[in-house]
Scaffold this motif. Sequence first.
Motif, short mmCIF file in Angstrom:
data_model
loop_
_atom_site.label_atom_id
_atom_site.label_comp_id
_atom_site.label_asym_id
_atom_site.label_seq_id
_atom_site.Cartn_x
_atom_site.Cartn_y
_atom_site.Cartn_z
N ASP A 322 -29.69 -45.46 33.72
CA ASP A 322 -29.03 -46.08 34.86
C ASP A 322 -27.51 -45.92 34.75
O ASP A 322 -27.00 -45.32 33.80
N TRP A 323 -26.80 -46.45 35.75
CA TRP A 323 -25.35 -46.24 35.81
C TRP A 323 -24.58 -47.03 34.76
O TRP A 323 -23.44 -46.69 34.45
N ASP A 324 -25.17 -48.09 34.22
CA ASP A 324 -24.54 -48.76 33.09
C ASP A 324 -24.41 -47.79 31.91
O ASP A 324 -23.41 -47.82 31.18
N ASP A 327 -21.51 -45.52 32.62
CA ASP A 327 -20.25 -46.23 32.49
C ASP A 327 -19.86 -46.43 31.02
O ASP A 327 -18.72 -46.16 30.62
N LEU A 425 -18.63 -47.27 36.89
CA LEU A 425 -19.54 -48.06 37.71
C LEU A 425 -18.73 -49.17 38.35
O LEU A 425 -17.97 -49.87 37.65
N THR A 427 -19.14 -52.69 40.64
CA THR A 427 -20.11 -53.69 41.09
C THR A 427 -19.39 -54.78 41.87
O THR A 427 -18.18 -54.97 41.73
N GLY A 431 -22.45 -54.05 46.46
CA GLY A 431 -23.52 -53.34 45.78
C GLY A 431 -23.02 -52.67 44.51
O GLY A 431 -21.97 -53.04 43.96
N ARG A 432 -23.77 -51.71 44.03
CA ARG A 432 -23.41 -50.92 42.86
C ARG A 432 -23.09 -49.50 43.32
O ARG A 432 -23.79 -48.96 44.19
N CYS A 433 -22.06 -48.91 42.74
CA CYS A 433 -21.68 -47.56 43.13
C CYS A 433 -20.89 -46.93 42.00
O CYS A 433 -20.61 -47.57 40.98
N THR A 555 -14.72 -53.14 39.90
CA THR A 555 -15.23 -54.02 40.94
C THR A 555 -15.01 -53.44 42.33
O THR A 555 -14.04 -52.70 42.58
N GLU A 598 -29.35 -44.78 42.36
CA GLU A 598 -29.31 -45.07 40.93
C GLU A 598 -30.63 -44.75 40.24
O GLU A 598 -30.69 -44.64 39.02
#
Length: 621
Positions: A322-324, A327, A425, A427, A431-433, A555, A598
């Motif tokens: 995932d994007w975490d 990041d 990333l 947040t 949303g998440r992007c 953010t 994602e």
Amino acid sequence: MSAPLNPTIEQVTNRIEKRSAKTRAAYLDQIEAAAAEGPHRKVLSCGNLAHGFAASGADKPALKDLKWPNVAIVTAYNDMLSAHQPLGEYPDRIKAALREVVATGQVAGGVPAMCDGVTQGQPGMELSLFSRDVIALSTAVSLSHNMFDAAICLGVCDKIVPGLLIGALRFGHLPVLFLPAGPMPSGLPNAEKARIRQLYAEGKIGRDKLLDAESASYHSPGTCTFYGTANSNQMFMEVMGLHVPGSAFVNPGTPLREAMIAATAQRAAKITHLGKDYRPLGRSIDARAIVNAIVGLHATGGSTNHTIHLVAIARAAGLIVDWDDFDDLSRATPLLARIYPNGEADVNHFHAAGGMAFLIRELLDNGLLHGDVLTLGSDRLSDYAREPFLEDGTLAWRDAPQESADLDVLRPVSDPVAKDGGMRLLTGNIGRCVIKVSAVKPPHRVVEAPAIVFESQEDFLARFKAGELERDFVAVVRFQGPKANGMPELHKLTPPLGSLQDRGFKVALVTDGRMSGASGKVPAAIHVSPEALDGGALAKVRDGDVIRLDAPAGTLEALVEPAEWDVRDLARTDLTHAQTGMGRELFAGFRKLATPAEEGALFMRELDRAERAEALVAEGA
């Protein structure tokens, strides 16, 4: 001697392995079962086999006897794409090289290959992302004849390499190598190309001048030379060990490139299950290899498309990323290269400065890559810290240069371009992007301004040309996700946004669409998930809402009172115009089933074995 592995890289790898334990085990069980059958032509009936070699001429006896390795060639050749045009001659060269080492080759099938450069801003661009999955399906069809002991995939560009790899991973019991054509020689400098595009967007020059500049940039066979998705593909093929070392950036039509074709063919024949050094693709692409690819992406400032494609590739191998993960790895990886759009140099300059061999040596020596991965193109990853050359006409390799030939293009870990990879990333309540800031100057990395909402590129461009955007604003371009219209790249927005930023306005882009390797000097929060059509909060944004994009803090927020935000209705839009015509209606099923960005924007949903069993019980099977 490689340094101990960086703690963050080790931690991220461990959590991917833990998160993926069930799905990875199911995947490995599948490929082990396929491998246990032995040479696959043995399971074919006489009629099957006769069909499989009816047109093979002098190779028929070898294919009958089942003793020679038979290598599938899956090709993305067409003569419209400059990057793929050289591939037309590859199958014959591969077959000739295979015969020299007592092996055979057959063109197992072709896959489509579209060019985002041709379709950019056009309706065909809305087929682009899903072409990756069509290519994966086509690769599977090609290999399903069960005639093969290994495969070589011929492809270069944006969706083609990820699609080939996703399809090949479903045949992970086979060794699979990748073979590109290489970049075209350098043309018009990238900075000049960008300047002329911006002048055209501002109405200061005509289409004739723009076309002259574009033709001087993209001028011959070979891959486009800017560091977009195509060249990022070649980077991570090397870092994952799926090329013969040094294959990525050798120009087409050169003696060295021709030697690399033969070396790839003969390497594929050497690593089949019929020999003593069996190296199946599915064992090679594990969590360590995926992490290496992400590290390479960050170290070079590569394409944001790979925050989607590498996720999809991982899923095809039973791995959940995932994007975490992206990041955290970005924060641990120094940026070592400045290649356009993150600098003025192109990939030929990068290659001349030391290229992939220098890069991999630096990353390995500083504990930033897993050096113990199973590589297919050579014996070990450290072999990729060497560069190919011809010695009296024979292919050989030498150690990477100790120093970069151009520190403006390629730098060592001890003196990087930046301390991190520049991909973040974001947040927040929208949303998440993801955002790529490696080309964004620090003063532009935080933007707080009112939103102007657009539901198409065309709407934005019309209002720009009408002079309605001469102010600070955040462009919210929504209903551009995979479920809405196939998630096109929004490159046409780059010149006008760049022009506004140059005139002193604070501008940014927020979208559930893509920007890819063109992500440049304007801050762009892209791939917003969930997308607007799928219930995402992007559909809550209204004109005038103050948006704060803060890349350093990670953010993205609509500064709207929570009580109002929580009850605000989701906007709707009519997407008929984006879902019909130019073949787009054929992809309705893809759009309906597409996973979020994602999760790889896949329309194919792979279930692990336990989930399959539960599904069968639920269906009464």
